[in-house]
Design a protein around this motif. Structure first.
Motif, mmCIF file in Angstrom:
data_model
loop_
_atom_site.group_PDB
_atom_site.id
_atom_site.type_symbol
_atom_site.label_atom_id
_atom_site.label_comp_id
_atom_site.label_asym_id
_atom_site.label_seq_id
_atom_site.Cartn_x
_atom_site.Cartn_y
_atom_site.Cartn_z
ATOM 1 N N LEU A 164 0.819 -1.217 0.000
ATOM 2 C CA LEU A 164 0.000 0.000 0.000
ATOM 3 C C LEU A 164 0.846 1.258 0.000
ATOM 4 C CD1 LEU A 164 -2.779 -1.088 2.549
ATOM 5 C CD2 LEU A 164 -2.849 -1.212 0.042
ATOM 6 N N LYS A 165 1.971 1.244 -0.667
ATOM 7 C CA LYS A 165 2.861 2.391 -0.895
ATOM 8 C C LYS A 165 3.591 2.882 0.355
ATOM 9 C CE LYS A 165 1.584 5.752 -3.491
ATOM 10 N NZ LYS A 165 0.811 6.883 -4.071
ATOM 11 N N TYR A 166 2.997 2.708 1.560
ATOM 12 C CA TYR A 166 3.575 3.319 2.753
ATOM 13 C C TYR A 166 4.132 2.301 3.749
ATOM 14 C CZ TYR A 166 0.987 7.333 0.979
ATOM 15 O OH TYR A 166 0.499 8.328 0.183
ATOM 16 N N PHE A 167 3.929 1.024 3.519
ATOM 17 C CA PHE A 167 4.339 0.011 4.481
ATOM 18 C C PHE A 167 5.353 -0.937 3.837
ATOM 19 C CE2 PHE A 167 0.087 1.350 5.686
ATOM 20 C CZ PHE A 167 0.231 1.600 7.042
ATOM 21 N N ASN A 168 6.317 -1.343 4.680
ATOM 22 C CA ASN A 168 7.318 -2.326 4.264
ATOM 23 C C ASN A 168 7.136 -3.600 5.063
ATOM 24 O OD1 ASN A 168 8.742 -0.628 2.393
ATOM 25 N ND2 ASN A 168 9.648 0.414 4.148
ATOM 26 N N ILE A 169 7.033 -4.719 4.359
ATOM 27 C CA ILE A 169 6.927 -6.026 5.005
ATOM 28 C C ILE A 169 8.242 -6.755 4.783
ATOM 29 C CG2 ILE A 169 5.703 -8.222 5.078
ATOM 30 C CD1 ILE A 169 3.224 -6.831 4.136
ATOM 31 N N ASN A 170 8.837 -7.252 5.898
ATOM 32 C CA ASN A 170 10.155 -7.887 5.836
ATOM 33 C C ASN A 170 10.098 -9.263 6.486
ATOM 34 O OD1 ASN A 170 11.757 -5.444 4.850
ATOM 35 N ND2 ASN A 170 10.818 -4.650 6.716
ATOM 36 N N PRO A 171 9.840 -10.331 5.746
ATOM 37 C CA PRO A 171 9.934 -11.682 6.302
ATOM 38 C C PRO A 171 11.395 -12.127 6.402
ATOM 39 C CG PRO A 171 8.954 -11.696 4.092
ATOM 40 C CD PRO A 171 9.345 -10.296 4.393
ATOM 41 N N ASN A 172 11.697 -12.988 7.382
ATOM 42 C CA ASN A 172 13.078 -13.451 7.564
ATOM 43 C C ASN A 172 13.090 -14.808 8.223
ATOM 44 O OD1 ASN A 172 13.686 -13.054 10.697
ATOM 45 N ND2 ASN A 172 12.447 -11.312 9.993
ATOM 46 N N VAL A 173 14.122 -15.586 7.896
ATOM 47 C CA VAL A 173 14.364 -16.903 8.480
ATOM 48 C C VAL A 173 15.851 -16.974 8.827
ATOM 49 C CG1 VAL A 173 14.331 -19.395 8.127
ATOM 50 C CG2 VAL A 173 12.509 -17.980 7.158
ATOM 51 N N PHE A 197 32.218 -33.547 22.279
ATOM 52 C CA PHE A 197 31.706 -32.793 21.141
ATOM 53 C C PHE A 197 30.225 -32.523 21.346
ATOM 54 C CE2 PHE A 197 29.548 -32.610 17.044
ATOM 55 C CZ PHE A 197 30.241 -31.573 16.427
ATOM 56 N N THR A 198 29.833 -31.281 21.135
ATOM 57 C CA THR A 198 28.436 -30.884 21.313
ATOM 58 C C THR A 198 28.017 -30.006 20.156
ATOM 59 O OG1 THR A 198 28.761 -30.886 23.709
ATOM 60 C CG2 THR A 198 26.762 -29.830 22.873
ATOM 61 N N SER A 199 26.857 -30.297 19.604
ATOM 62 C CA SER A 199 26.285 -29.439 18.558
ATOM 63 C C SER A 199 25.053 -28.755 19.141
ATOM 64 C CB SER A 199 25.917 -30.256 17.315
ATOM 65 O OG SER A 199 24.957 -31.251 17.634
ATOM 66 N N PHE A 200 24.923 -27.492 18.836
ATOM 67 C CA PHE A 200 23.831 -26.668 19.376
ATOM 68 C C PHE A 200 23.238 -25.873 18.224
ATOM 69 C CE2 PHE A 200 22.460 -22.552 21.138
ATOM 70 C CZ PHE A 200 21.480 -22.984 22.020
ATOM 71 N N ARG A 201 21.904 -25.946 18.076
ATOM 72 C CA ARG A 201 21.250 -25.319 16.937
ATOM 73 C C ARG A 201 20.077 -24.474 17.400
ATOM 74 N NH1 ARG A 201 22.411 -30.554 15.860
ATOM 75 N NH2 ARG A 201 23.866 -30.955 14.128
ATOM 76 N N THR A 202 19.903 -23.352 16.723
ATOM 77 C CA THR A 202 18.731 -22.505 16.963
ATOM 78 C C THR A 202 18.116 -22.139 15.624
ATOM 79 O OG1 THR A 202 19.974 -20.423 16.900
ATOM 80 C CG2 THR A 202 19.769 -21.534 19.046
ATOM 81 N N PHE A 203 16.786 -21.946 15.678
ATOM 82 C CA PHE A 203 16.056 -21.573 14.463
ATOM 83 C C PHE A 203 15.035 -20.512 14.839
ATOM 84 C CE2 PHE A 203 12.177 -21.991 11.931
ATOM 85 C CZ PHE A 203 12.677 -21.818 10.643
ATOM 86 N N SER A 204 14.867 -19.552 13.997
ATOM 87 C CA SER A 204 13.863 -18.524 14.225
ATOM 88 C C SER A 204 13.325 -18.039 12.886
ATOM 89 C CB SER A 204 14.431 -17.360 15.022
ATOM 90 O OG SER A 204 15.435 -16.690 14.281
ATOM 91 N N ALA A 205 12.080 -17.628 12.921
ATOM 92 C CA ALA A 205 11.435 -17.089 11.729
ATOM 93 C C ALA A 205 10.540 -15.943 12.160
ATOM 94 C CB ALA A 205 10.636 -18.158 11.001
ATOM 95 N N GLY A 206 10.358 -14.990 11.287
ATOM 96 C CA GLY A 206 9.541 -13.851 11.657
ATOM 97 C C GLY A 206 9.200 -12.991 10.464
#
Length: 892
Positions: free
Chosen positions: A497-506, A549-558
């Motif tokens: 709508l010309k005035y808004f920015n939508i920014n999806p991210n993963v 040995f240790t593996s550590f993972r994180t995930f986020s989306a927004g």
């Protein structure tokens, strides 16, 4: 016709002794005579010259067997005449004579062609001043002044009275000197160098006439650009002999760098006794590298060794390295027990040239020390007040024709108060430029998929956190942490709508770690009462690391939505012309899964259930990437708003309105977590900053509002303020920091109206700036004094009552004041801590320029440090100095 005939006869007769000597009228000023092959010309006249290699059979006259090898050029500034009887030429006034590579200037010159002698004299007038230019003798690149000289063209030997010769930074003043020119073979190669033999000579580095000081000796011989050797010598100051004698002396005169001893300084301190400082040796290794090693030691066991190197390659790199080791021995006055305190420091600086390489760079600085090395060995304000040292040394490769760049290096941070030490070695990063995998090539119309951006980066770290006293021990190796972190993300931006920015991210993060953190409770580590023997408790669990040995993972989306809102308020009259408010609101929806419990362990603190308080901790604590505590399941809405306030104003004298930013930024942010069991609302945090007084003062603001009620112990509860008192938020803390830095001159200009002189032009102003006056003024003092002021105000709301206090308040003054042409007053550091009501290591230095000497006095009253120094401004005669100091250096 008569003149031509007369000239021809003179050429045929030559220098016959039968011709009666006669004086010719003085020639006009600035006439030039050229005498080829020792043929005298009785009047001023320019004729063709003949080179040495010319065939003598082609000449219209016969050469004398004693003829000179080259032509002689004479320049008379006033007048000249020829004595044909004695075969001499007399030249007056700014006279110049050139022969081969020899040039002689004098007030009066006599050229004796019969004996191949040239004599020069200085004829000071009765009203002559010390600035009168004395005659000079130049041979190749050798030049000296004199009062009187005799020089033989053939033998290249000369006698000189009051010769002043400059060799490198030395001036040699000989009352009587003998000069022997270099001997060459038939090919022009030097067999023997030029030599000077001097009687009653003064060696000095002072260019004043007469010199302010010097080393006087009866005999001295020196070979230019090589060496000067003298007999027994005595130091003179202002022409007065001193009781300081030298049995002999060697002065290297070689141009450029040369190896040699570094003469020490001496002082006495109560803790250290008699101290010898900076005794050492300097050695130039090659054209790009030199090194020197010095030592400090005292009669009471103090020792400091210092190895330093300087490196410089044109267009490639510059820098220096210094390694220091100190050992300070102290003795207990009561027990007599001696203790040793060792410390070290490593300093490396490397700067690569901008044009050294197109895509590879190497450089940075390393500053590592142990204990209070600088505080114990140096007394300057920086060494005494600095509490943290950092290092950053990197190698980078931009990897041309790829989207990647690589960095590897060393990072270090050290606090000398807590003695905490953090080192990352090596640290390696691989970064990828943002790429757009779905962007179409040669497309004229952009779609939303073209804006999808992919970012990747990796970070490898070998990290340890320890104390500086255990840096090179097994304990530090046991604490070494190694890990790899990879990050990948996708994001895009879509206009709505010309005035808004939508920014999806993963975003995806992955950590590989080689060690785990562990807390161990020892049930046998009991703490009992020393009188009754009752059990009081147990020692706290001990921390350690073990290999795993240790593996550590994180995930986020927004996804986030943001826009900008502008609000303006204009005025047609008055000083204020308008206000503008720019508001940038943003709202986001974020999701991340739970991964916390898989990396947590629990340890007991007591064997008795009623006293046991189990501790839950993360096995990834204190790793190379900090403490990785994991995340709880989260589905949250985040909100933030950023504000900027500006105004326009115009005074009556202004023609254009000016813009002023009242508040650079004022940001509010928080979030609401739908998945949280309690405390779904986060605190509302805020921060902002602005500048006033044309940037002289900066103001930073930060704080927090809480939506929840706190209990009597200041612990947060799950009860909201709205449910209890119908209030949304309560201010919990505020921090306001003001930092001011200015010179007195800039402060005066801030309140002073500048006036422009329409009659002056830019060239006149530039000329005034390029030619500073030697006279000092009060305004120049103001410009050189720098003042800094820092104030931190803190507000904290507690259950027992609100507290507001100034947590930090200090002022510091520094700068250099030129009291006169030769006097300087330096304020190294003088500060005042208003909280503790005490000075913060003030330091003052008075310095006096004594032409060829320098004098300094330093005083730091807080630590009882003072120093006095007087010495010669010469690296070659650096030993001619007196240095005394009483200070804080030494084991404390």
């Amino acid at each position: 016709m008569k003149v031509i005939l007369y000239t021809y006869v003179l050429f045929i007769i030559g220098f016959s002794n039968s011709i009666i000597g006669q004086e010719l009228d003085s020639i006009s000023a600035q006439s030039i005579d050229t005498i080829p092959n020792a043929v005298s010309i009785p009047f001023s006249m320019q004729i063709d010259s003949f080179s040495v290699e010319s065939d003598s059979t082609l000449l219209p006259y016969k050469l004398s067997k004693n003829a000179l090898d080259s032509e002689v050029t004479i320049n008379a500034g006033d007048s000249s005449w020829v004595d044909l009887v004695n075969n001499k030429k007399h030249v007056y006034g700014n006279a110049e004579v050139e022969y081969e590579n020899i040039k002689l200037t004098a007030d009066y010159i006599i050229i004796n062609f019969k004996e191949n002698l040239i004599e020069g004299f200085w004829l000071p007038k009765s009203n002559s001043k010390p600035t009168d230019i004395k005659p000079t003798f130049t041979e190749s690149d050798r030049k000296f002044t004199y009062n009187e000289i005799k020089y033989n063209f053939k033998t290249k030997k000369g006698l000189v009275k009051h010769a002043v010769t400059k060799e490198d930074e030395f001036y040699l003043l000989g009352e009587k000197s003998k000069f022997i020119g270099a001997t060459l073979d038939s090919t022009g190669v030097v067999i023997e160098d030029d030599k000077f033999y001097n009687e009653d000579v003064v060696v000095t580095t002072c260019n004043h006439d007469p010199p302010h000081f010097g080393i006087r000796t009866n005999k001295l011989k020196f070979v230019p650009n090589k060496l000067a050797v003298m007999s027994v010598a005595q130091l003179e100051i202002a022409g007065v002999p001193t009781p300081i004698f030298l049995p002999f002396g060697f002065f290297p005169l070689a141009k450029g760098r040369s190896s040699g001893l570094i003469f020490p300084t001496f002082d006495y301190q109560e803790r250290l006794g008699f101290v010898i400082r900076k005794l050492g040796y300097y050695h130039p290794i090659n054209n790009n590298l030199d090194a020197n090693i010095t030592v400090d030691f005292s009669t009471r066991g103090y020792f400091l060794s210092r190895l330093s190197a300087n490196y410089n390659k044109l267009y490639a790199f510059t820098g220096q390295s210094t390694l220091e080791f100190s050992n300070q021995i102290s003795e207990n006055a009561e027990t007599g027990k001696r203790t040793s305190s060792k410390s070290f420091s490593i300093n490396v600086v490397l700067n690569q040239g901008a044009k050294a390489h197109p895509y590879r760079k190497l450089g940075g600085s390393i500053n590592i020390s142990s204990g209070n090395h600088f505080q114990n060995n140096y007394s300057d304000s920086k060494s005494q007040t600095k509490t943290e040292y950092t290092s950053a040394f990197t190698y980078s490769h931009s990897m041309p024709r790829t989207p990647f760049s690589f960095n590897m290096g060393l990072n270090h941070r050290q606090n000398i108060i807590t003695h905490d030490l953090e080192i990352t070695l090596p640290s390696a990063q691989l970064n990828m430029n943002t790429i757009y995998p779905f962007k179409r090539a040669n497309s004229t119309e952009e779609k939303w998929s073209d804006k999808i951006a992919f970012v990747y980066k990796a970070d490898f770290r070998n990290y340890v956190k320890t104390v500086d006293s255990t840096l090179f021990t097994q304990n530090t190796i046991d604490k070494l942490q190694t890990g790899l972190w990879q990050n990948a993300s996708l994001n895009t931006s879509v206009r709505l709508l010309k005035y808004f920015n939508i920014n999806p991210n993963v975003t995806y993060n992955e950590y590989w770690l080689l060690k785990r953190y562990n807390l161990t409770f020892d049930p046998t580590a009991e703490i009992r009462d020393t009188i009754t023997g009752d059990l009081i408790g147990y020692e706290a669990p001990q921390e350690s690391y073990y290999n795993a040995f240790t593996s550590f993972r994180t995930f986020s989306a927004g996804v986030s939505l943001n826009t900008q809102i502008f609000g303006t308020l204009k005025f047609s009259k008055g000083y204020f012309k308008g206000f503008r408010h720019v508001m940038k609101p943003s709202i986001s929806l974020n999701y991340s899964p739970e991964n916390k419990t898989a990396y947590e362990q629990t340890v007991n603190t007591d064997t008795r259930d009623q006293y046991n308080s189990p501790i839950t901790y993360s096995i990834l604590r204190n790793g190379p990437f900090g403490s990785l505590n994991g995340t709880v399941k989260s589905l949250s809405i985040g909100y933030s708003v950023s504000n900027v306030f500006e105004m326009k104003y115009k005074a009556k004298s202004d023609t254009i309105a000016k813009k002023l930013r009242i508040l650079n930024n004022l940001n509010f942010s928080g979030n609401y977590n739908f998945q949280a069991d309690s405390l779904k609302w986060s605190p509302l945090t805020f921060n902002g900053n602005t500048q006033i007084l044309k940037g002289i003062t900066g103001i930073n603001l930060s704080g927090m509002f809480s939506p929840y009620v706190y209990n009597s112990n200041d612990k947060i509860t799950n009860t909201t303020l709205w449910s209890q008192s119908k209030k949304l938020l309560k201010l919990k803390n505020v921090n306001i920091t003001t930092t001011t830095s200015f010179s007195l001159g800039s402060l005066m200009n801030l309140f002073k109206k500048k006036e422009k002189d329409s009659n002056s032009n830019d060239s006149d102003l530039a000329k005034k700036e390029e030619e500073p006056s030697e006279q000092t003024s009060l305004s120049s003092w103001f410009n050189s004094i720098q003042i800094s002021h820092t104030l931190i105000f803190s507000y904290l709301s507690k259950s027992a009552g609100d507290t507001a206090a100034i947590s930090f308040h200090a002022m510091n003054v520094s700068g250099n004041i030129k009291l006169s042409k030769n006097w300087d007053f330096n304020i190294g550091s003088i500060g005042y801590d208003f909280i503790r009501s005490k000075l913060t290591y003030p330091s003052f230095t008075f310095s006096r320029n004594l032409h060829c000497w320098k004098l300094t006095t330093t005083w730091a009253p807080n630590n009882g440090y003072y120093a006095f120094f007087i010495g010669v401004n010469s690296s070659s005669l650096e030993f001619l100095k007196y240095n005394y100091n009483q200070g804080v250096t030494g084991f404390r």
